[in-house]
Design an enzyme around this catalytic site. Structure first.
Site, PDB file in Angstrom:
ATOM      1  N   ASP A 334      16.603  48.123 -43.691  1.00 40.06           N
ATOM      2  CA  ASP A 334      16.002  49.235 -44.462  1.00 40.06           C
ATOM      3  C   ASP A 334      16.717  50.589 -43.862  1.00 40.06           C
ATOM      4  O   ASP A 334      17.461  50.657 -43.036  1.00 40.06           O
ATOM      5  CB  ASP A 334      14.566  49.375 -44.404  1.00 40.06           C
ATOM      6  CG  ASP A 334      14.051  49.661 -42.782  1.00 40.06           C
ATOM      7  OD1 ASP A 334      15.143  49.926 -42.147  1.00 40.06           O
ATOM      8  OD2 ASP A 334      12.948  50.061 -42.639  1.00 40.06           O
ATOM      9  N   ASP A 336      15.197  54.378 -42.971  1.00 43.80           N
ATOM     10  CA  ASP A 336      14.190  55.290 -42.336  1.00 43.80           C
ATOM     11  C   ASP A 336      14.373  56.617 -42.465  1.00 43.80           C
ATOM     12  O   ASP A 336      15.417  57.038 -42.028  1.00 43.80           O
ATOM     13  CB  ASP A 336      13.532  54.826 -41.022  1.00 43.80           C
ATOM     14  CG  ASP A 336      13.583  53.557 -40.614  1.00 43.80           C
ATOM     15  OD1 ASP A 336      12.858  52.837 -41.287  1.00 43.80           O
ATOM     16  OD2 ASP A 336      14.457  52.769 -40.298  1.00 43.80           O
ATOM     17  N   ASP A 419      11.797  53.621 -45.964  1.00 44.45           N
ATOM     18  CA  ASP A 419      10.286  53.998 -45.220  1.00 44.45           C
ATOM     19  C   ASP A 419      10.571  55.651 -45.090  1.00 44.45           C
ATOM     20  O   ASP A 419      11.603  56.044 -44.892  1.00 44.45           O
ATOM     21  CB  ASP A 419      10.401  53.312 -43.906  1.00 44.45           C
ATOM     22  CG  ASP A 419      10.113  52.165 -43.940  1.00 44.45           C
ATOM     23  OD1 ASP A 419       9.630  51.358 -45.039  1.00 44.45           O
ATOM     24  OD2 ASP A 419       9.924  51.219 -42.618  1.00 44.45           O
TER      25      ASP A 419
END
Ligand code: 8GT
Ligand code: MN
Length: 513
Positions: A334, A336, A419
């Site tokens: 992902d 962040d 995120d």
């Protein structure tokens, strides 16, 4: 040399030394003595009191009753000369140990079994018995991940991959403790500057216990480990790995599905009694895209999108990449981001506004906004592994691609997990440090702060147990937080420490933990 630094002091009588501690002694067959030299007086006092508070008997003076001598940073030769001068010769049931045995015991709340790697060997005896040359030196590898310099260049991948399979399998079984032991062993091997050449090379390394060594030995002999092969072919492991690869599906749900006899995604999705939550639905919907690694280039493209949205909402806010990319990784699962807002209170409004903007831009595929539950009065948190309480959101967004990713669907974007976290300004340094990872690095940083410095560190604050006060963001514990990592002058300020870590990461080109 020892004798000059520690002039031949008259030994104090044990009863004098014992009189001070009123704590109950829990471990009757262990009597500790901590060597002051190199450790320093205040650290020795701190560690002695810590041990006493955990039920250990600690003598201030070296006497015949001492069973475990603990030393830190002393050359074996000097240490043993001094010990012998004090009349403390080698005997069965007497152990002269590296500080790692002590910290592991404090962590475990009881004396851990003494392993070969814990011993500080008497070089004279080693010479006499022609022991392996590597056994003569104290381990130079720290037992704290935050004190080990680790680059992306893993010279021991064949071993670390195997150990990580074992760790993962134990996690799937809910055995967090043994799993952590394998993760630690893998982390130590990743930090080595060269490949292991033989099993004996692991002898002085922290966390390379019997189990890990057996696996390594078999890989040396056969090229692979039969236990690891067995796990990789195990139906339960394979199914758990498949199910938990879905966003929103953790080990508990995976296990539940496995126990119901489900083995494939098709079976899960066609099982009428299974109701997926919103996160899992998105996880299945975008499975193919979000299980593909995100590249650094894609992360940079996303940063521009996030930055643009953030600045549009609040022109004085800034965005930084955290997580694996901040540590120099080329790929991640992902991306962040941490958002810094200079005005108090803005951290609570920025994320909903960014989400709204993404919606309007038609690039939002999924969002889970978690409002802040941060409350200074609830600190310090006794929960060691506690995640933070800041405003954050877990998103899936569309990222435009150069080529069409799916010609049938005629789409020119891929889905990416993102995120975002927005801490209050005065908590920013701690949050940035915490979100930079890796998980084991963070864990060991906290363990180091607690066991070695008597301080509680988490994503929110640094709390000094001795003064029962918080350290202001600007003031940082002095000392050897990451001795092997940064020059000591960089340690005064948490903020500085953090920036230095990043700077070092960049200068190492490919750093990782
Ligand atoms: P990756 O490349 O696979 O994404 O690896 P990563 O970037 O190192 O891991 P991550 O799962 O994306 O998490 C980044 C870091 O943020 C980890 O060290 C994790 O412990 C930390 N972290 C916090 N708070 C929270 C939180 O509330 N949720 C999540 N997911 N991670 C958090 O400090
Ligand atoms: Mn990440």
């Amino acid at each position: 040399m020892f004798p000059t630094a520690l002039p031949t002091r008259k030994r104090r009588r044990p009863e004098v030394a014992l009189a001070r501690g009123r704590e109950e002694v829990k471990f009757r067959d262990v009597t500790l003595y901590l060597v002051e030299r190199r450790m320093g007086k205040s650290r020795r006092n701190f560690l002695s009191n810590l041990a006493r508070s955990k039920g250990f008997c600690v003598y201030d003076a070296l006497s015949a009753d001492v069973t475990h001598v603990v030393s830190e940073g002393n050359a074996p030769q000097e240490l043993w000369s001094w010990l012998e001068e004090q009349g403390f010769g080698e005997m069965r049931d007497r152990h002269v140990l590296h500080i790692s045995w002590f910290t592991e015991s404090m962590s475990a709340g009881q004396p851990v079994p003494v392993e070969i790697r814990h011993y500080i060997q008497n070089p004279a005896v080693d010479q006499r018995s022609c022991a392996h040359p590597s056994a003569k030196q104290e381990s130079t590898v720290s037992s704290y991940a935050c004190q080990r310099r680790t680059t992306l260049n893993n010279h021991n991948k064949i071993f670390t991959d195997a150990l990580e399979v074992l760790a993962e399998n134990l996690e799937f079984c809910g055995d967090q403790g043994p799993s952590l032991a394998f993760r630690r062993a893998a982390s130590v091997l990743k930090s080595l500057p060269a490949a292991l050449r033989r099993l004996e090379d692991t002898q002085r390394l922290p966390y390379l216990g019997e189990h890990s060594r057996t696996i390594i030995e078999e890989i040396f002999e056969c090229g692979s480990s039969s236990r690891v092969e067995e796990i990789l072919n195990d139906e339960r492991y394979r199914t758990m790995k498949l199910f938990s690869s879905v966003f929103g599906v953790g080990p508990k749900t995976s296990e539940n599905w496995f126990c119901r006899g489900l083995r494939t995604f098709e079976q899960v999705l066609s099982e009428p009694s299974i109701r997926l939550n919103r996160m899992q639905t998105a996880g299945f919907l975008f499975y193919e895209d979000i299980s593909k690694p995100v590249s650094r280039t894609e992360a940079s493209a996303l940063k521009i999108i996030v930055e643009e949205a953030v600045i549009c909402v609040n022109p004085s806010a800034t965005v930084s990449i955290t997580g694996g990319f901040r540590r120099g990784k080329e790929f991640g699962h992902d991306v962040d981001f941490i958002i810094k807002t200079p005005e108090a209170g803005q951290e609570d409004v920025i994320l909903p506004a960014v989400i709204e903007r993404f919606k309007r831009q038609n690039i939002l595929l999924y969002s889970d906004l978690q409002e802040s539950t941060f409350d200074l009065r609830q600190l310090p948190t006794p929960r060691f592994e506690a995640m933070d309480h800041f405003s954050k959101c877990f998103l899936i967004v569309k990222l435009k691609c150069e080529q069409e990713t799916d010609t049938r669907a005629a789409r020119d974007w891929r889905a990416v997990r993102v995120d975002l976290v927005a801490p209050p300004l005065e908590r920013y340094a701690y949050a940035l440090l915490g979100w930079s990872g890796s998980t084991l690095f963070e864990r060991d940083l906290r363990r180091f702060a607690r066991l070695e410095r008597g301080k509680l560190l988490d994503n929110h604050a640094l709390y000094d147990k001795a003064t029962t006060s918080y350290l202001k963001s600007g003031v940082y514990m002095t000392g050897r937080f990451t001795d092997h990592y940064l020059p000591p002058s960089s340690f005064r300020i948490l903020w500085k420490f953090y920036l230095s870590r990043v700077a070092i990461c960049c200068s190492l080109k490919a750093p990782k933990h």
